[in-house]
Write an enzyme that holds these catalytic residues in place. Sequence first.
Site, short mmCIF file in Angstrom:
data_model
loop_
_atom_site.label_atom_id
_atom_site.label_comp_id
_atom_site.label_asym_id
_atom_site.label_seq_id
_atom_site.Cartn_x
_atom_site.Cartn_y
_atom_site.Cartn_z
N GLU A 81 0.81 -1.22 0.00
CA GLU A 81 0.00 0.00 0.00
C GLU A 81 0.85 1.27 0.00
O GLU A 81 0.52 2.25 -0.68
CB GLU A 81 -0.93 0.01 1.22
N ASP A 82 1.93 1.26 0.74
CA ASP A 82 2.68 2.49 0.98
C ASP A 82 3.99 2.60 0.21
O ASP A 82 4.64 3.65 0.26
CB ASP A 82 3.01 2.62 2.48
#
Length: 233
Positions: A81-82
């Site tokens: 996600e990051d």
Amino acid sequence: MKTKSEIGQPLFEIVERQGRPKEAVELISRAYDFAYQSHDGQMRKSEDPYIIHPVEVACILAELNADTETICSCLLHDVLEDCDVKPNEMEEKIGTDIRRIAQGVTELGKFGFSSQEERQAENFRKLMVAMAEDVRVVLVKLADRLHNMRTMEHMLPHKQAEKAKETLEIYAPLANRFGLGRMKWELEDLGLRYLHPDEYEEIERLVADTRADREQLLNEVVEKLRVELENRN
């Protein structure tokens, strides 16, 4: 600032104490290296290096003797996600099961509903679906939420209240259903602290007021037992 080895030390101390097989330790080391490299330069709101968060999440489940793949998934649960990492890249480096668990945790975080009630209900349904596919996804999510609650003092008050309500309604009951009593207790405690701070402080004061009385009673019981055991050799 702590070095890479110093940040990972708490986790590897747990792993070493448990005497996990060499192959397991090597896999956890690879996952840690991958997570450290992926999160390099990222910081949390506390201004700590971001990698501290996945390490702490991994420590929570390592202390519960979670399997090696779950621990690796904890380390990598925010990478997709990051960070600029694709699922196939993670799978090539760490393995299919770990990628699948980490990706499942990522999917649980992608909520965006119009009302709090709708969001809570949908959260619960998606967690149930994830649990049916692989229970380890939910375990990682629970540990992730617990560490986030432990470090929530850096968030804005309205965000604290939102996360606390969600924790009390979704995550604490789930921890209880999994038989994770200590985790459930801590999630409830932290949820109450941020959602109802005045009530929390009052309970904390009452508990502190009675601590001395409890300790005195305990000391009296211990002394009586000690004398009785001495009399009976």
